[in-house]
Design a protein around this motif. Structure first.
Motif, PDB file in Angstrom:
ATOM      1  N   GLY A 339       0.818  -1.214   0.000  1.00 43.58           N
ATOM      2  CA  GLY A 339       0.000   0.000   0.000  1.00 43.58           C
ATOM      3  C   GLY A 339       0.846   1.255   0.000  1.00 43.58           C
ATOM      4  O   GLY A 339       2.081   1.221  -0.088  1.00 43.58           O
ATOM      5  N   LEU A 340       0.139   2.379   0.119  1.00 44.93           N
ATOM      6  CA  LEU A 340       0.816   3.674   0.064  1.00 44.93           C
ATOM      7  C   LEU A 340       1.758   3.858   1.249  1.00 44.93           C
ATOM      8  O   LEU A 340       2.783   4.532   1.145  1.00 44.93           O
ATOM      9  CB  LEU A 340      -0.222   4.795   0.037  1.00 44.93           C
ATOM     10  CG  LEU A 340       0.281   6.163  -0.418  1.00 44.93           C
ATOM     11  CD1 LEU A 340       0.920   6.073  -1.790  1.00 44.93           C
ATOM     12  CD2 LEU A 340      -0.858   7.164  -0.434  1.00 44.93           C
ATOM     13  N   SER A 341       1.414   3.258   2.388  1.00 46.34           N
ATOM     14  CA  SER A 341       2.311   3.367   3.547  1.00 46.34           C
ATOM     15  C   SER A 341       3.652   2.702   3.257  1.00 46.34           C
ATOM     16  O   SER A 341       4.686   3.114   3.786  1.00 46.34           O
ATOM     17  CB  SER A 341       1.653   2.730   4.773  1.00 46.34           C
ATOM     18  OG  SER A 341       1.363   1.357   4.526  1.00 46.34           O
ATOM     19  N   ASP A 342       3.640   1.649   2.421  1.00 46.42           N
ATOM     20  CA  ASP A 342       4.892   1.000   2.042  1.00 46.42           C
ATOM     21  C   ASP A 342       5.682   1.861   1.065  1.00 46.42           C
ATOM     22  O   ASP A 342       6.908   1.827   1.051  1.00 46.42           O
ATOM     23  CB  ASP A 342       4.610  -0.365   1.407  1.00 46.42           C
ATOM     24  CG  ASP A 342       3.901  -1.307   2.365  1.00 46.42           C
ATOM     25  OD1 ASP A 342       4.466  -1.588   3.427  1.00 46.42           O
ATOM     26  OD2 ASP A 342       2.781  -1.742   2.058  1.00 46.42           O
ATOM     27  N   VAL A 343       4.970   2.630   0.236  1.00 44.79           N
ATOM     28  CA  VAL A 343       5.651   3.530  -0.690  1.00 44.79           C
ATOM     29  C   VAL A 343       6.418   4.588   0.082  1.00 44.79           C
ATOM     30  O   VAL A 343       7.531   4.976  -0.273  1.00 44.79           O
ATOM     31  CB  VAL A 343       4.627   4.207  -1.641  1.00 44.79           C
ATOM     32  CG1 VAL A 343       5.313   5.229  -2.536  1.00 44.79           C
ATOM     33  CG2 VAL A 343       3.929   3.157  -2.486  1.00 44.79           C
ATOM     34  N   GLN A 418       5.645  13.468  -2.406  1.00 48.12           N
ATOM     35  CA  GLN A 418       4.760  12.420  -1.916  1.00 48.12           C
ATOM     36  C   GLN A 418       3.415  12.443  -2.639  1.00 48.12           C
ATOM     37  O   GLN A 418       2.832  11.395  -2.909  1.00 48.12           O
ATOM     38  CB  GLN A 418       4.576  12.578  -0.406  1.00 48.12           C
ATOM     39  CG  GLN A 418       5.857  12.313   0.371  1.00 48.12           C
ATOM     40  CD  GLN A 418       5.771  12.745   1.818  1.00 48.12           C
ATOM     41  OE1 GLN A 418       4.715  13.142   2.284  1.00 48.12           O
ATOM     42  NE2 GLN A 418       6.883  12.682   2.535  1.00 48.12           N
ATOM     43  N   PHE A 419       2.940  13.630  -2.961  1.00 45.28           N
ATOM     44  CA  PHE A 419       1.687  13.746  -3.711  1.00 45.28           C
ATOM     45  C   PHE A 419       1.838  13.107  -5.088  1.00 45.28           C
ATOM     46  O   PHE A 419       0.946  12.392  -5.566  1.00 45.28           O
ATOM     47  CB  PHE A 419       1.295  15.220  -3.843  1.00 45.28           C
ATOM     48  CG  PHE A 419       0.000  15.450  -4.578  1.00 45.28           C
ATOM     49  CD1 PHE A 419      -1.217  15.294  -3.935  1.00 45.28           C
ATOM     50  CD2 PHE A 419       0.002  15.808  -5.913  1.00 45.28           C
ATOM     51  CE1 PHE A 419      -2.412  15.494  -4.612  1.00 45.28           C
ATOM     52  CE2 PHE A 419      -1.178  16.010  -6.597  1.00 45.28           C
ATOM     53  CZ  PHE A 419      -2.397  15.853  -5.938  1.00 45.28           C
ATOM     54  N   THR A 420       2.985  13.357  -5.729  1.00 45.49           N
ATOM     55  CA  THR A 420       3.243  12.764  -7.045  1.00 45.49           C
ATOM     56  C   THR A 420       3.319  11.243  -6.944  1.00 45.49           C
ATOM     57  O   THR A 420       2.739  10.518  -7.769  1.00 45.49           O
ATOM     58  CB  THR A 420       4.558  13.321  -7.618  1.00 45.49           C
ATOM     59  OG1 THR A 420       4.454  14.751  -7.723  1.00 45.49           O
ATOM     60  CG2 THR A 420       4.834  12.732  -8.999  1.00 45.49           C
ATOM     61  N   GLN A 421       4.027  10.747  -5.930  1.00 47.94           N
ATOM     62  CA  GLN A 421       4.137   9.296  -5.752  1.00 47.94           C
ATOM     63  C   GLN A 421       2.772   8.668  -5.479  1.00 47.94           C
ATOM     64  O   GLN A 421       2.439   7.612  -6.046  1.00 47.94           O
ATOM     65  CB  GLN A 421       5.075   8.998  -4.589  1.00 47.94           C
ATOM     66  CG  GLN A 421       6.529   9.367  -4.835  1.00 47.94           C
ATOM     67  CD  GLN A 421       7.411   9.007  -3.650  1.00 47.94           C
ATOM     68  OE1 GLN A 421       7.482   7.861  -3.222  1.00 47.94           O
ATOM     69  NE2 GLN A 421       8.081   9.995  -3.091  1.00 47.94           N
ATOM     70  N   ALA A 422       1.989   9.307  -4.622  1.00 50.38           N
ATOM     71  CA  ALA A 422       0.667   8.769  -4.295  1.00 50.38           C
ATOM     72  C   ALA A 422      -0.238   8.774  -5.511  1.00 50.38           C
ATOM     73  O   ALA A 422      -0.990   7.819  -5.759  1.00 50.38           O
ATOM     74  CB  ALA A 422       0.037   9.578  -3.156  1.00 50.38           C
ATOM     75  N   ARG A 436      -7.588   1.466  -3.503  1.00 53.62           N
ATOM     76  CA  ARG A 436      -7.850   2.762  -4.135  1.00 53.62           C
ATOM     77  C   ARG A 436      -8.491   3.753  -3.158  1.00 53.62           C
ATOM     78  O   ARG A 436      -8.196   4.951  -3.190  1.00 53.62           O
ATOM     79  CB  ARG A 436      -8.748   2.586  -5.361  1.00 53.62           C
ATOM     80  CG  ARG A 436      -8.090   1.842  -6.509  1.00 53.62           C
ATOM     81  CD  ARG A 436      -8.994   1.834  -7.746  1.00 53.62           C
ATOM     82  NE  ARG A 436      -9.138   3.167  -8.289  1.00 53.62           N
ATOM     83  CZ  ARG A 436      -8.323   3.711  -9.191  1.00 53.62           C
ATOM     84  NH1 ARG A 436      -7.279   3.026  -9.630  1.00 53.62           N
ATOM     85  NH2 ARG A 436      -8.524   4.926  -9.648  1.00 53.62           N
ATOM     86  N   VAL A 437      -9.379   3.264  -2.278  1.00 49.07           N
ATOM     87  CA  VAL A 437     -10.087   4.167  -1.359  1.00 49.07           C
ATOM     88  C   VAL A 437      -9.101   4.817  -0.391  1.00 49.07           C
ATOM     89  O   VAL A 437      -9.067   6.046  -0.232  1.00 49.07           O
ATOM     90  CB  VAL A 437     -11.182   3.402  -0.589  1.00 49.07           C
ATOM     91  CG1 VAL A 437     -11.836   4.312   0.446  1.00 49.07           C
ATOM     92  CG2 VAL A 437     -12.234   2.855  -1.548  1.00 49.07           C
ATOM     93  N   ASP A 438      -8.265   3.978   0.266  1.00 49.84           N
ATOM     94  CA  ASP A 438      -7.297   4.520   1.221  1.00 49.84           C
ATOM     95  C   ASP A 438      -6.299   5.444   0.526  1.00 49.84           C
ATOM     96  O   ASP A 438      -5.912   6.487   1.064  1.00 49.84           O
ATOM     97  CB  ASP A 438      -6.550   3.382   1.922  1.00 49.84           C
ATOM     98  CG  ASP A 438      -7.454   2.593   2.860  1.00 49.84           C
ATOM     99  OD1 ASP A 438      -8.497   3.146   3.275  1.00 49.84           O
ATOM    100  OD2 ASP A 438      -7.137   1.435   3.161  1.00 49.84           O
ATOM    101  N   THR A 439      -5.885   5.046  -0.665  1.00 51.90           N
ATOM    102  CA  THR A 439      -4.927   5.877  -1.400  1.00 51.90           C
ATOM    103  C   THR A 439      -5.533   7.220  -1.762  1.00 51.90           C
ATOM    104  O   THR A 439      -4.882   8.268  -1.643  1.00 51.90           O
ATOM    105  CB  THR A 439      -4.470   5.143  -2.672  1.00 51.90           C
ATOM    106  OG1 THR A 439      -3.913   3.865  -2.319  1.00 51.90           O
ATOM    107  CG2 THR A 439      -3.417   5.948  -3.405  1.00 51.90           C
ATOM    108  N   GLN A 440      -6.804   7.206  -2.196  1.00 48.49           N
ATOM    109  CA  GLN A 440      -7.463   8.466  -2.549  1.00 48.49           C
ATOM    110  C   GLN A 440      -7.603   9.364  -1.323  1.00 48.49           C
ATOM    111  O   GLN A 440      -7.418  10.591  -1.417  1.00 48.49           O
ATOM    112  CB  GLN A 440      -8.841   8.172  -3.159  1.00 48.49           C
ATOM    113  CG  GLN A 440      -9.573   9.419  -3.667  1.00 48.49           C
ATOM    114  CD  GLN A 440      -8.814  10.096  -4.773  1.00 48.49           C
ATOM    115  OE1 GLN A 440      -8.524   9.508  -5.802  1.00 48.49           O
ATOM    116  NE2 GLN A 440      -8.467  11.361  -4.576  1.00 48.49           N
ATOM    117  N   ASN A 441      -7.916   8.770  -0.173  1.00 46.40           N
ATOM    118  CA  ASN A 441      -8.021   9.569   1.052  1.00 46.40           C
ATOM    119  C   ASN A 441      -6.678  10.212   1.401  1.00 46.40           C
ATOM    120  O   ASN A 441      -6.616  11.385   1.798  1.00 46.40           O
ATOM    121  CB  ASN A 441      -8.496   8.691   2.212  1.00 46.40           C
ATOM    122  CG  ASN A 441      -9.933   8.244   2.051  1.00 46.40           C
ATOM    123  OD1 ASN A 441     -10.723   8.896   1.343  1.00 46.40           O
ATOM    124  ND2 ASN A 441     -10.300   7.148   2.680  1.00 46.40           N
TER     125      ASN A 441
END
Length: 749
Positions: A339-343, A418-422, A436-441
Motif C-alpha cells: 500500500g501507500l504506507s509502504d511507498v 509524496q503527492f506525485t508518488q501517491a 484505491r479508497v485509502d490511497t485516494q483519502n
C-alpha cells in the motif's frame, strides 16, 4: 431625317422595350433549357455510377464538369474504400469490380492475419490469387517460422479440365490435381505461443516495479505458469529483477516480503526449466538415444530402468510445476498488500513536524509574540535600553520569517514529491482494487496539506520580504514582553509560587513589607511633651534663680530691711550709722544665704537626671537601641525568613535537583565488578571463584560416565559378536539342515 413627333417617339421607345424584353425572355428560356439538360445529364451519370456500385459513398463526387461519369475513378475508389484492396493490380482490367470483389475475400483474409502485402500475390495478368504462396509468405514474414515445417500436398478437383467418363463406375468424374498446402492454423498456434504475452516498462520507483511485476504475473497466470514460452519466462524473471533492484534498508516489511516472494517465483521458474531439461534428456535415454539421435546401446533391462527413471523425473516435474502454480496466487496476495504506507516507508508520509513549525511560528508572530536573537541574553533589565530591545526584536522577527519560509519550502518539496508518488500509485492500481479508497483519502489529505502549506509559506515569504519593524506604538507591549524574557530564574520562580499559592505569596509580601517599613521608618520621640515642657520650665526657673546670684527679690529685701529696722527700733538703736550698717549686714547675709540655697537647688536638679540634657540622652539611647533591634530583626528575616528571594531560591534549587536526578537516572550506569562473596543487595554481581574448577570436574565426571558407557557397550557388542557363529558355520548349519530334509535318491537301474 424627319423629326418624329412625340407620339412617334413614344411608339418607337415602346417597340424597343418590347424587343429587348423578348430577347431577355428568349435568353432565359435558353438558359433554363441548358440547366435542365445539364441536371438531367448529371443525374444520369450519378445513376450510372450508383447502379454499378450501389455501396459507393457520395457518387456525385465522381461526376465531372461536363456532367459525365468518371467510371474508372469511381471503380478505383470503390476497390480501395469498399473492398479494402490496393487498386493497382486491377488497373490493367479497368478496375473490374467483379474481379476485385471475387478476390477481396481471399486477400483480406490474409491481410487480417497480418500479411499486409497480400495484394502483391495477385497475378497482374490473370488476376488470380495464389493461396499457397500467400500461406508460405504469411508463415515466413509474419509468423517468422520455416514454411517447410508446415508444408503438405492435397488432392483437389481440377476445374480447369472437362469431366471424363469412368468406365469402371459408369459415371463422369472431375479430374484432380496435387496442390501445395501450408498448415497456417498450426503455424498460427506456434506463432501465438511464441509471441510474448508479458509487457514490461521501465519503472522509476519500487511501487512501479511492483505494479510491473503484478501485471506480468497476472498475465502469466492467465496463460498458465507452466505454459509460458521461454521469452515470457525471461520477461517474468526480468520483472522480478527490476523489483529486486530497488532493494534497500529503508523498505517496509511488506516490501521485503515481496522481494522474497519474487525471488521464490524466479527460483521456481528455473527449477521447472532445469527439471524439463532433465526429463527431455531422460526421455531420450528411455528411447535408447543420445542428444544427437544416435543409439546408446542399452539392453532390455537397462531400457526398463531408464523408463523407470523417466517416470520418476516426470513425477518430480509435475510436483515442481504444481508448486509453481500454487506460488503464484500467494505472491499475488502479497503484492496486493503493498500500500501507500509502504511507498512512503523510510520517510514521513506527511512532514507534520515542519508544517506545525510553520503554522505555530506564523501564529506566534501574528499574535505579537516577541522573539530574541540571544544578543541580550544574560543581561539584566536595568542594563538594557528600550532601543536595544526594539532592535533585537526586529532582527529576530525577520530572521524567524526567513526561517519559516525555508522550512515551508523544504516541506512543500517533500509534500509535492509524496503527492506525485501517491497519484502515480493510484493511477497504477486497477479499477476496483481495495487499496484505491485509502490511497485516494491519503491523496486528498496531501492535497489539503499542500495547499495550506503553500499558502503559509507564501505568507512567510511576503512577511520576510516586506517586513514592517515594530513601531513605537507597538513598543510598550513588545518591550514589556521582551523584558519578561530577561527575568532571572528567581523572578520566574516567584511567579510560579504566586500561581501555586497566592495566599501564602501575599502573606509573605505583607510580612516582608512590614519588616521593610520597620527597618526604614524613623523612631519617634520617646518623651511626653507636657513633661518636657514642665522640665524645661523648672530648668529655666532654676537657671533664672542661679542667674540672680545673691540678689534678693524686692519683696524679700524689703522684708529683711523692715525686720532689721524693727529689731533696731526695739533695741532703741535708731541713731547714727549703726542701724544702717546692721541693716546692710543683715541684708547681705540673707543674699549670701539665698545664693547658697539657689546653688544647692541647681546642683540638686542637675544631679537628679531630670534635666533636658539627661532626657535627651535617654531618648537618643532608647531610639538607638530600638533601631538596632529593628535592623537585627530585618536582617534575620532576610537571612533565614520566608522572604520571596529565599523561597524562590529554594524552589529553584529543588527544580535543579530534580533535573539533575533525572539526568543521572537516564545516564548509563557503569557496571560494577564481580564480587567474590555473595551480597544480598546485589546478588547478581557474585561469582564463585571455584566455578571453573567445578565445571571441569563436572565435565570430567560426564566424560568418565560416557567413556564407561561406551566401553561397556563396546564390550557387550564384542561379546555378542563372538557368541554368534561365523558365516561359514552358519552356511554349514543351513546346508546340513537342508540335507537332512532332502530324501535320498538313487539313480541307475
Amino acid at each position: 431625317m424627319a423629326t418624329q413627333t412625340p407620339a412617334q417617339q413614344a411608339a418607337t421607345k415602346l417597340a424597343a422595350e418590347k424587343a429587348a424584353a423578348a430577347k431577355v425572355v428568349a435568353a432565359k428560356l435558353a438558359a433554363d433549357k441548358a440547366t435542365a439538360a445539364a441536371a438531367a445529364a448529371r443525374a444520369a451519370a450519378i445513376s450510372q455510377i450508383t447502379k454499378e456500385m450501389p455501396q459507393l459513398a457520395s457518387p456525385e463526387k465522381y461526376v465531372g464538369s461536363d456532367n459525365k461519369a468518371n467510371i474508372l475513378l469511381a471503380r478505383e475508389t470503390y476497390i480501395k474504400d469498399n473492398l479494402k484492396l490496393d487498386p493497382a493490380p486491377f488497373k490493367a482490367g479497368s478496375y473490374n469490380i467483379q474481379t476485385a470483389t471475387n478476390l477481396a475475400g481471399q486477400v483480406n483474409k490474409f491481410k487480417d492475419l497480418g500479411l499486409t502485402t497480400a495484394e502483391s500475390i495477385i497475378d497482374k495478368k490473370t488476376l488470380q490469387f495464389n493461396t499457397a504462396e500467400a500461406e508460405a509468405k504469411l508463415i515466413k514474414d509474419v509468423y517468422k517460422l520455416d514454411p517447410d515445417a508446415y508444408f503438405s500436398t492435397t488432392t483437389v478437383p481440377d476445374l480447369s479440365k472437362q469431366r471424363v467418363f469412368d468406365r469402371n463406375t459408369g459415371k463422369y468424374t472431375q479430374p484432380t490435381m496435387q496442390v501445395a498446402k501450408y498448415d497456417i492454423s498450426k503455424a498460427n498456434q506456434r506463432f501465438e505461443y511464441e509471441k510474448p504475452k508479458i509487457q514490461l516498462s521501465t519503472p522509476e520507483n519500487f511501487s512501479q516495479a511492483v505494479k510491473n511485476y503484478q501485471n506480468a504475473l497476472s498475465t502469466a497466470q492467465s496463460v498458465g505458469i507452466t505454459n509460458l514460452n521461454s521469452l515470457d519466462q525471461d520477461l517474468l524473471k526480468k520483472a522480478g529483477k527490476l523489483v529486486r533492484d530497488f532493494d534497500s534498508k529503508n523498505l517496509s516489511q511488506t516490501a521485503k516480503q515481496i522481494i522474497t516472494s519474487v525471488t521464490d517465483a524466479t527460483d521456481a521458474i528455473d527449477a521447472i526449466n532445469n527439471q524439463r531439461k532433465t526429463v527431455e534428456s531422460q526421455t531420450l535415454r528411455s528411447q535408447n538415444k543420445n542428444a544427437s539421435g544416435g543409439s546408446l546401446g542399452f539392453s532390455g533391462k537397462e531400457l526398463e530402468s531408464e523408463r523407470g527413471k523417466l517416470s520418476v523425473e516426470q513425477d518430480a516435474l509435475r510436483r515442481i510445476e504444481s508448486t509453481a502454480v500454487q506460488i503464484a496466487p500467494k505472491i499475488n496476495e502479497t503484492l496486493s498488500r503493498f500500500g501507500l504506507s509502504d511507498v512512503f516507508a523510510g520517510a514521513e508520509a506527511i512532514p507534520t513536524g515542519k508544517i506545525k513549525q510553520v503554522q505555530t511560528g506564523l501564529s506566534d508572530l501574528s499574535s505579537g509574540k516577541v522573539f530574541g536573537t540571544g544578543g541580550l541574553a544574560g543581561k539584566l533589565n536595568i542594563n538594557v535600553t528600550d532601543d536595544q530591545i526594539l532592535s533585537d526584536i526586529n532582527t529576530a522577527n525577520k530572521a524567524k520569517y526567513k526561517d519559516l519560509y525555508d522550512i515551508g519550502t523544504a516541506a512543500t518539496i517533500d509534500l509535492q514529491s509524496q503527492f506525485t508518488q501517491a497519484s502515480q500509485f493510484l493511477a497504477d492500481l486497477p479499477a476496483g482494487d481495495r487499496r484505491r479508497v485509502d490511497t485516494q483519502n491519503t491523496i486528498d489529505n496531501l492535497k489539503t496539506e499542500l495547499t495550506n502549506l503553500q499558502a503559509d509559506t507564501l505568507k512567510a515569504k511576503n512577511f520576510y520580504e516586506n517586513y514592517q519593524p515594530v513601531t513605537s506604538v507597538q513598543s510598550p507591549a513588545a518591550i514589556s514582553q521582551f523584558r519578561e524574557s530577561l527575568q532571572l530564574p528567581e523572578e520566574r520562580t516567584l511567579q510560579q509560587i504566586k500561581q501555586i499559592d497566592p495566599n501564602s505569596y501575599q502573606m509573605i509580601q505583607d510580612v516582608q513589607r512590614q519588616y521593610s517599613e520597620l527597618a526604614s521608618q524613623p523612631i519617634g520621640a520617646t518623651t511626653n511633651p507636657e513633661t518636657e515642657a514642665l522640665r524645661r520650665d523648672v530648668e529655666q526657673r532654676i537657671a533664672g534663680q542661679v542667674a540672680l546670684g545673691s540678689q534678693l527679690g524686692a519683696e524679700e529685701q524689703r522684708q529683711y530691711q523692715q525686720a532689721a529696722r524693727g529689731a533696731q527700733s526695739a533695741r532703741g538703736n535708731i541713731f547714727g550709722i549703726a542701724p544702717a550698717v546692721e541693716e546692710a549686714v543683715s541684708t547681705g547675709l540673707a543674699g549670701e544665704q539665698r545664693l547658697q540655697a539657689r546653688l544647692g537647688a541647681a546642683q540638686g536638679f542637675l544631679s537628679s537626671g531630670q534635666s533636658m540634657t539627661d532626657a535627651a540622652a535617654r531618648d537618643v539611647g532608647l531610639r538607638n537601641a530600638l533601631t538596632q533591634s529593628r535592623l537585627g530583626a530585618a536582617q534575620g528575616f532576610i537571612a533565614s525568613g520566608p522572604t520571596m528571594y529565599n523561597m524562590a531560591s529554594q524552589r529553584l534549587g529543588q527544580q535543579q535537583g530534580m533535573l539533575n536526578n533525572y539526568l543521572a537516572a537516564s545516564a548509563p550506569q557503569a557496571t560494577g565488578g564481580f564480587q567474590a562473596t555473595p551480597s544480598a543487595s546485589n546478588p547478581y554481581a557474585y561469582v564463585n571463584p571455584n566455578a571453573g574448577f567445578m565445571g571441569a570436574q563436572n565435565a570430567a565426571s560426564i566424560y568418565n560416565t560416557l567413556a564407561d558407557y561406551s566401553a561397556r557397550t563396546y564390550g557387550a557388542n564384542v561379546g555378542a559378536i563372538a557368541s554368534q557363529p561365523s558365516g561359514a558355520q552358519q552356511f554349514g548349519a543351513i546346508a546340513s539342515g537342508i540335507g537332512s530334509l532332502v530324501p535320498s535318491f538313487a539313480f541307475g537301474a
